[in-house]
Write a protein that holds these residues in place. Sequence first.
Motif, mmCIF file in Angstrom:
data_model
loop_
_atom_site.group_PDB
_atom_site.id
_atom_site.type_symbol
_atom_site.label_atom_id
_atom_site.label_comp_id
_atom_site.label_asym_id
_atom_site.label_seq_id
_atom_site.Cartn_x
_atom_site.Cartn_y
_atom_site.Cartn_z
ATOM 1 N N ASN A 65 40.216 31.934 25.397
ATOM 2 C CA ASN A 65 39.468 31.147 26.370
ATOM 3 C C ASN A 65 39.674 31.609 27.819
ATOM 4 O OD1 ASN A 65 38.032 28.780 24.938
ATOM 5 N ND2 ASN A 65 40.004 28.910 23.924
ATOM 6 N N GLY A 66 40.169 30.707 28.674
ATOM 7 C CA GLY A 66 40.350 31.028 30.085
ATOM 8 C C GLY A 66 41.283 32.198 30.322
ATOM 9 N N ARG A 67 42.285 32.355 29.465
ATOM 10 C CA ARG A 67 43.207 33.483 29.619
ATOM 11 C C ARG A 67 42.476 34.801 29.364
ATOM 12 N NH1 ARG A 67 48.268 31.051 26.110
ATOM 13 N NH2 ARG A 67 48.352 29.024 27.154
ATOM 14 N N LEU A 68 41.548 34.779 28.419
ATOM 15 C CA LEU A 68 40.732 35.955 28.145
ATOM 16 C C LEU A 68 39.962 36.359 29.394
ATOM 17 C CD1 LEU A 68 38.952 37.952 26.477
ATOM 18 C CD2 LEU A 68 37.526 35.987 25.903
ATOM 19 N N VAL A 69 39.370 35.388 30.082
ATOM 20 C CA VAL A 69 38.609 35.664 31.297
ATOM 21 C C VAL A 69 39.518 36.265 32.358
ATOM 22 C CG1 VAL A 69 37.272 34.636 33.173
ATOM 23 C CG2 VAL A 69 36.912 33.875 30.828
ATOM 24 N N ARG A 70 40.721 35.729 32.477
ATOM 25 C CA ARG A 70 41.655 36.261 33.472
ATOM 26 C C ARG A 70 42.034 37.705 33.145
ATOM 27 N NH1 ARG A 70 43.329 35.331 38.744
ATOM 28 N NH2 ARG A 70 44.471 37.256 39.029
ATOM 29 N N ASN A 71 42.269 37.995 31.870
ATOM 30 C CA ASN A 71 42.590 39.369 31.465
ATOM 31 C C ASN A 71 41.417 40.310 31.743
ATOM 32 O OD1 ASN A 71 45.104 38.581 30.557
ATOM 33 N ND2 ASN A 71 44.466 38.334 28.433
ATOM 34 N N LEU A 72 40.215 39.839 31.461
ATOM 35 C CA LEU A 72 39.024 40.644 31.733
ATOM 36 C C LEU A 72 38.890 40.901 33.229
ATOM 37 C CD1 LEU A 72 36.412 42.011 30.818
ATOM 38 C CD2 LEU A 72 35.283 39.770 30.906
ATOM 39 N N PHE A 73 39.100 39.868 34.021
ATOM 40 C CA PHE A 73 39.048 40.017 35.482
ATOM 41 C C PHE A 73 40.065 41.056 35.961
ATOM 42 C CE2 PHE A 73 41.030 38.814 39.526
ATOM 43 C CZ PHE A 73 39.950 38.909 40.388
ATOM 44 N N ASP A 74 41.292 40.980 35.442
ATOM 45 C CA ASP A 74 42.336 41.932 35.837
ATOM 46 C C ASP A 74 41.940 43.364 35.490
ATOM 47 O OD1 ASP A 74 43.903 39.911 36.841
ATOM 48 O OD2 ASP A 74 45.156 39.727 35.052
ATOM 49 N N ASP A 75 41.358 43.552 34.312
ATOM 50 C CA ASP A 75 40.947 44.892 33.899
ATOM 51 C C ASP A 75 39.790 45.413 34.752
ATOM 52 O OD1 ASP A 75 42.879 45.160 32.028
ATOM 53 O OD2 ASP A 75 41.577 44.998 30.275
ATOM 54 N N ILE A 76 38.865 44.532 35.082
ATOM 55 C CA ILE A 76 37.728 44.934 35.913
ATOM 56 C C ILE A 76 38.195 45.342 37.309
ATOM 57 C CG2 ILE A 76 35.687 44.033 37.108
ATOM 58 C CD1 ILE A 76 35.023 42.497 34.549
ATOM 59 N N THR A 77 39.090 44.570 37.893
ATOM 60 C CA THR A 77 39.578 44.917 39.232
ATOM 61 C C THR A 77 40.427 46.184 39.199
ATOM 62 O OG1 THR A 77 41.436 43.352 38.933
ATOM 63 C CG2 THR A 77 39.490 42.566 40.125
ATOM 64 N N LEU A 78 41.094 46.440 38.070
ATOM 65 C CA LEU A 78 41.827 47.701 37.919
ATOM 66 C C LEU A 78 40.846 48.874 37.903
ATOM 67 C CD1 LEU A 78 44.394 49.367 37.347
ATOM 68 C CD2 LEU A 78 44.053 48.892 34.908
ATOM 69 N N HIS A 79 39.763 48.727 37.137
ATOM 70 C CA HIS A 79 38.744 49.778 37.087
ATOM 71 C C HIS A 79 38.110 49.977 38.466
ATOM 72 C CE1 HIS A 79 39.086 49.648 32.744
ATOM 73 N NE2 HIS A 79 38.186 50.604 32.635
ATOM 74 N N GLN A 80 37.904 48.890 39.189
ATOM 75 C CA GLN A 80 37.335 49.006 40.528
ATOM 76 C C GLN A 80 38.267 49.798 41.442
ATOM 77 O OE1 GLN A 80 38.235 46.752 43.582
ATOM 78 N NE2 GLN A 80 36.198 46.159 44.348
ATOM 79 N N SER A 81 39.564 49.527 41.337
ATOM 80 C CA SER A 81 40.552 50.236 42.159
ATOM 81 C C SER A 81 40.555 51.732 41.854
ATOM 82 C CB SER A 81 41.944 49.653 41.912
ATOM 83 O OG SER A 81 41.987 48.291 42.273
ATOM 84 N N LYS A 82 40.456 52.062 40.580
ATOM 85 C CA LYS A 82 40.420 53.481 40.175
ATOM 86 C C LYS A 82 39.165 54.159 40.714
ATOM 87 C CE LYS A 82 41.499 54.226 35.829
ATOM 88 N NZ LYS A 82 41.574 53.993 34.354
ATOM 89 N N ARG A 83 38.034 53.437 40.672
ATOM 90 C CA ARG A 83 36.787 54.001 41.192
ATOM 91 C C ARG A 83 36.874 54.237 42.692
ATOM 92 N NH1 ARG A 83 32.751 51.425 43.652
ATOM 93 N NH2 ARG A 83 33.316 49.351 42.861
ATOM 94 N N LEU A 84 37.378 53.237 43.422
ATOM 95 C CA LEU A 84 37.451 53.350 44.876
ATOM 96 C C LEU A 84 38.445 54.417 45.327
ATOM 97 C CD1 LEU A 84 37.358 49.575 45.937
ATOM 98 C CD2 LEU A 84 35.502 51.242 46.085
ATOM 99 N N SER A 85 39.517 54.600 44.566
ATOM 100 C CA SER A 85 40.536 55.580 44.960
ATOM 101 C C SER A 85 40.014 57.015 44.923
ATOM 102 C CB SER A 85 41.762 55.462 44.052
ATOM 103 O OG SER A 85 41.445 55.841 42.721
ATOM 104 N N LYS A 86 38.913 57.235 44.215
ATOM 105 C CA LYS A 86 38.335 58.576 44.118
ATOM 106 C C LYS A 86 37.361 58.867 45.256
ATOM 107 C CE LYS A 86 38.647 58.488 39.055
ATOM 108 N NZ LYS A 86 37.882 58.423 37.789
ATOM 109 N N LEU A 87 37.028 57.873 46.045
ATOM 110 C CA LEU A 87 36.090 58.068 47.146
ATOM 111 C C LEU A 87 36.747 58.848 48.278
ATOM 112 C CD1 LEU A 87 34.425 54.528 47.338
ATOM 113 C CD2 LEU A 87 33.583 56.562 46.146
ATOM 114 N N THR A 88 36.004 59.750 48.864
ATOM 115 C CA THR A 88 36.550 60.555 49.970
ATOM 116 C C THR A 88 36.235 59.944 51.326
ATOM 117 O OG1 THR A 88 34.523 61.892 49.904
ATOM 118 C CG2 THR A 88 36.434 62.696 48.651
#
Length: 371
Positions: free
Chosen positions: A323-346
């Motif tokens: 339930n809600g914990r699943l959403v929190r885990n998904l949110f954490d993974d999405i923000t991790l992916h966002q961080s990886k994407r942004l770190s590659k920007l020059t």
Amino acid sequence: MISENYKHQLIKETKQVDVLLGQTSTFEQLVREIIYEQNDKAILELIKNLGVLTKIQSFPNMEKKQEQIFELLYKYLGASKIDELFQDLKESSNVSLNAFLNQLNELVGLENVKQQVRDLIDYNQIQHLRVKNGLKKSNKTLHMAFLGNPGTAKTTVARIFGRMYKAIGLLSKGHFIEASRTDLIAEYQGQTAMKVKRLINRAKGGVLFIDEAYSITENDHSDSYGRESLTELTKALEDYRNDLVVIVAGYTSLMEKFFESNPGLKSRFNTFISFSDYSLDELVRIFIYTCNQNDYIVQEEAMEEVRNVLQTIINEKDDQFANGRLVRNLFDDITLHQSKRLSKLTEHITKESLMLITKEDVPKNYTLKIF
């Protein structure tokens, strides 16, 4: 052990304050209740009494004494412990019942839970009013069982209950203590009953929340410690029913087995509240709320991807659905992916970029990580 040293110093310092004030063991007695009975109410009472010491003009060294005792108290109990008590006190004092009802109403979904809570508040307010007018009240206990899967806000609702009951005068403190099997069962034979008594003593005046309560009796044929714990807990449910709410929680099927493990246990609980799994729309609302609370904005395409991921998980869910914990885990993974994407920007990363979640940030095949 270092805490033993702080314990003796605390007793010594407070005894000296009692002597200076010419009183009979007021401060020392509170410290002994804190040390030997683990009485949270005594901690708050001691802190309140310490607060007025500096106003006593006839004892110029009293401010220094106050500081010494505060320092020892923090060292002996830990800063987090004292800060937690202050926070509970702050949140539960001078706040109206309507404010807590608003907190409840702001939770996503849980409409049947909210209605049961409102009904209980109405009922107990009337019972409390009957007592004030010299009338008999119902013999129902305040203890409750919350039934349902993880991540359905059972802990959050339990916290709100304590504050509501404090607001209407049913509980003296309204604080919240969460416990598990390790908090209720000792390592050695004969110590479990004392451990439960100490926990109950800390919880008196508030809510004791026991999640996965069935773990106490998980080895019902060989676990004598679990049976001892449950016997002591069952006794406390009756002994302190007027100023203690015990809420047990967990999976519905396992909780049914838990109530069968001790004769008379189920009769101590008058209220059973079922927490249903969240629907797709409710999970989406929780995700959006989590993003807003953490300063993220979700692109429409990304939101559609999130919705698809959640729908797939719902279709494949089993008894472990989070339930809600699943959403929190998904949110954490999405923000991790966002961080990886942004770190590659020059180029320079703007504030808007830091806030924005795109379709690219939503992990693919997310269900493989859940099941």
